[in-house]
Design an enzyme around this catalytic site. Structure first.
Site, PDB file in Angstrom:
ATOM      1  N   GLY A  72       0.803  -1.213   0.000  1.00 47.88           N
ATOM      2  CA  GLY A  72       0.000   0.000   0.000  1.00 47.88           C
ATOM      3  C   GLY A  72       0.835   1.261   0.000  1.00 47.88           C
ATOM      4  O   GLY A  72       2.052   1.234  -0.189  1.00 47.88           O
ATOM      5  N   LYS A  73       0.150   2.384   0.230  1.00 44.84           N
ATOM      6  CA  LYS A  73       0.797   3.678   0.140  1.00 44.84           C
ATOM      7  C   LYS A  73       0.748   4.390   1.486  1.00 44.84           C
ATOM      8  O   LYS A  73       0.763   3.751   2.534  1.00 44.84           O
ATOM      9  CB  LYS A  73       0.147   4.490  -0.975  1.00 44.84           C
ATOM     10  CG  LYS A  73       0.340   3.835  -2.357  1.00 44.84           C
ATOM     11  CD  LYS A  73       0.202   4.834  -3.466  1.00 44.84           C
ATOM     12  CE  LYS A  73       0.574   4.211  -4.802  1.00 44.84           C
ATOM     13  NZ  LYS A  73       0.738   5.232  -5.847  1.00 44.84           N
ATOM     14  N   ILE A  74       0.689   5.721   1.453  1.00 41.33           N
ATOM     15  CA  ILE A  74       0.751   6.478   2.697  1.00 41.33           C
ATOM     16  C   ILE A  74      -0.635   6.610   3.316  1.00 41.33           C
ATOM     17  O   ILE A  74      -1.647   6.723   2.613  1.00 41.33           O
ATOM     18  CB  ILE A  74       1.379   7.865   2.468  1.00 41.33           C
ATOM     19  CG1 ILE A  74       1.718   8.538   3.807  1.00 41.33           C
ATOM     20  CG2 ILE A  74       0.463   8.756   1.616  1.00 41.33           C
ATOM     21  CD1 ILE A  74       2.660   9.722   3.675  1.00 41.33           C
ATOM     22  N   THR A  75      -0.683   6.565   4.637  1.00 39.57           N
ATOM     23  CA  THR A  75      -1.926   6.774   5.349  1.00 39.57           C
ATOM     24  C   THR A  75      -1.626   7.376   6.713  1.00 39.57           C
ATOM     25  O   THR A  75      -0.465   7.627   7.049  1.00 39.57           O
ATOM     26  CB  THR A  75      -2.741   5.477   5.477  1.00 39.57           C
ATOM     27  OG1 THR A  75      -4.072   5.784   5.899  1.00 39.57           O
ATOM     28  CG2 THR A  75      -2.103   4.514   6.465  1.00 39.57           C
ATOM     29  N   HIS A  77      -2.660   7.222  11.009  1.00 42.99           N
ATOM     30  CA  HIS A  77      -3.294   6.548  12.139  1.00 42.99           C
ATOM     31  C   HIS A  77      -3.352   7.522  13.292  1.00 42.99           C
ATOM     32  O   HIS A  77      -2.429   8.342  13.469  1.00 42.99           O
ATOM     33  CB  HIS A  77      -2.512   5.311  12.562  1.00 42.99           C
ATOM     34  CG  HIS A  77      -2.456   4.234  11.520  1.00 42.99           C
ATOM     35  ND1 HIS A  77      -3.583   3.708  10.943  1.00 42.99           N
ATOM     36  CD2 HIS A  77      -1.409   3.602  10.943  1.00 42.99           C
ATOM     37  CE1 HIS A  77      -3.227   2.789  10.053  1.00 42.99           C
ATOM     38  NE2 HIS A  77      -1.913   2.708  10.038  1.00 42.99           N
ATOM     39  N   ALA A 142      -9.231   1.518   5.645  1.00 43.32           N
ATOM     40  CA  ALA A 142      -8.020   1.253   4.859  1.00 43.32           C
ATOM     41  C   ALA A 142      -7.409  -0.088   5.243  1.00 43.32           C
ATOM     42  O   ALA A 142      -7.586  -0.565   6.382  1.00 43.32           O
ATOM     43  CB  ALA A 142      -7.001   2.367   5.070  1.00 43.32           C
ATOM     44  N   GLY A 155      -2.602  -4.678   8.827  1.00 42.57           N
ATOM     45  CA  GLY A 155      -4.021  -4.997   8.796  1.00 42.57           C
ATOM     46  C   GLY A 155      -4.904  -3.867   8.337  1.00 42.57           C
ATOM     47  O   GLY A 155      -4.737  -3.361   7.233  1.00 42.57           O
ATOM     48  N   PHE A 156      -5.847  -3.436   9.199  1.00 44.09           N
ATOM     49  CA  PHE A 156      -6.889  -2.506   8.769  1.00 44.09           C
ATOM     50  C   PHE A 156      -7.007  -1.338   9.733  1.00 44.09           C
ATOM     51  O   PHE A 156      -6.570  -1.399  10.886  1.00 44.09           O
ATOM     52  CB  PHE A 156      -8.245  -3.221   8.684  1.00 44.09           C
ATOM     53  CG  PHE A 156      -8.799  -3.630  10.031  1.00 44.09           C
ATOM     54  CD1 PHE A 156      -9.618  -2.766  10.754  1.00 44.09           C
ATOM     55  CD2 PHE A 156      -8.514  -4.872  10.575  1.00 44.09           C
ATOM     56  CE1 PHE A 156     -10.131  -3.131  11.997  1.00 44.09           C
ATOM     57  CE2 PHE A 156      -9.016  -5.251  11.811  1.00 44.09           C
ATOM     58  CZ  PHE A 156      -9.827  -4.379  12.526  1.00 44.09           C
ATOM     59  N   CYS A 173      -3.639   7.270   0.843  1.00 43.76           N
ATOM     60  CA  CYS A 173      -3.596   5.980   0.151  1.00 43.76           C
ATOM     61  C   CYS A 173      -3.267   6.126  -1.329  1.00 43.76           C
ATOM     62  O   CYS A 173      -3.526   5.231  -2.126  1.00 43.76           O
ATOM     63  CB  CYS A 173      -4.910   5.223   0.324  1.00 43.76           C
ATOM     64  SG  CYS A 173      -5.368   4.958   2.050  1.00 43.76           S
TER      65      CYS A 173
END
Length: 223
Positions: A72-75, A77, A142, A155-156, A173
């Site tokens: 995946g990419k950037i996110t 939290h 995500a 994970g999510f 994302c």
């Protein structure tokens, strides 16, 4: 399924601390010292970049980013977001896409329990709310995972009542043509992580049950 609740507001969990704990639990699950485990928590605010993150998708203001080994990419939290790290064996032959679909299914189920209609978007991972008269298509959950020794990591993340301004300084994302949302915004009331937690456990039990995992693998196998 074994669950660990690592920390929730006001006891937010540092991302790097949780990542190290993930690695320890992963090693124990691989070695057979622990059963399949899901770690559930709320992080202190941080950006994390998966292996496919492009330079232009990173924070425009120089905010620090944690580089991680997931896909995946950037996110982002942070507080108000339920994060889950399933550390579970995958049936062979390993099907990463099937695991992603299971996690999507769990989040879609949580949204449905709360009265939010969510689903998938072709070509994009995660869980989405369709465009309507109020807002364009928007992401509410995500997913980013890694598989090592046939056991999953990462994970999510499901947005409950988190601050959404984090999406203003990155391309979330890696998707520039859609928005982000949370359960509270969609329902017009405060939906806390504490309210979502038991619903998430119930749906994770459903989709990560060993029998369900094998049935899901068989359903996507070539004829």
């Amino acid at each position: 399924m074994r669950y660990e609740e690592m920390g929730f507001a006001p006891d937010l969990v540092d991302y790097v601390e949780a990542w190290e704990h993930q690695r320890q639990v992963h090693a124990a699950v691989v070695a057979g010292e622990l059963p399949d485990t899901v770690i559930l928590l709320e992080h202190a605010a941080t950006y994390t970049a998966g292996k496919r993150t492009e330079p232009h998708e990173r924070p425009f203001d120089g905010t620090p980013v944690v580089e991680v080994d997931r896909g995946g990419k950037i996110t982002w939290h942070g507080p108000g977001q339920l994060v889950g790290y399933p550390i579970v064996h995958l049936p062979g032959p390993v099907d990463v896409v099937a695991h992603v679909r299971r996690l999507e299914d769990a989040m879609i189920g949580v949204c449905a329990d709360l009265g939010v209609e969510a689903g998938r978007v072709e070509g994009r991972s995660g869980v989405w709310i369709a465009a309507d008269e109020r807002r364009p298509e928007r992401k509410i959950g995500a997913i980013g995972i890694r598989v090592s020794h046939e056991v999953t990591m990462h994970g999510f993340a499901l947005n409950c009542d988190c601050d959404l301004s984090w999406g203003g300084v990155i391309v979330p994302c890696g998707i520039a043509d859609a928005g982000i949302t949370n359960l509270s915004l969609e329902l017009g009331r405060d939906v806390t992580v504490a309210e979502v937690l038991p619903l998430a456990k119930a749906h994770l039990d459903r989709v990560l049950d060993p029998v369900s995992r094998h049935e899901a693998r068989a359903s996507v196998a070539p004829a």
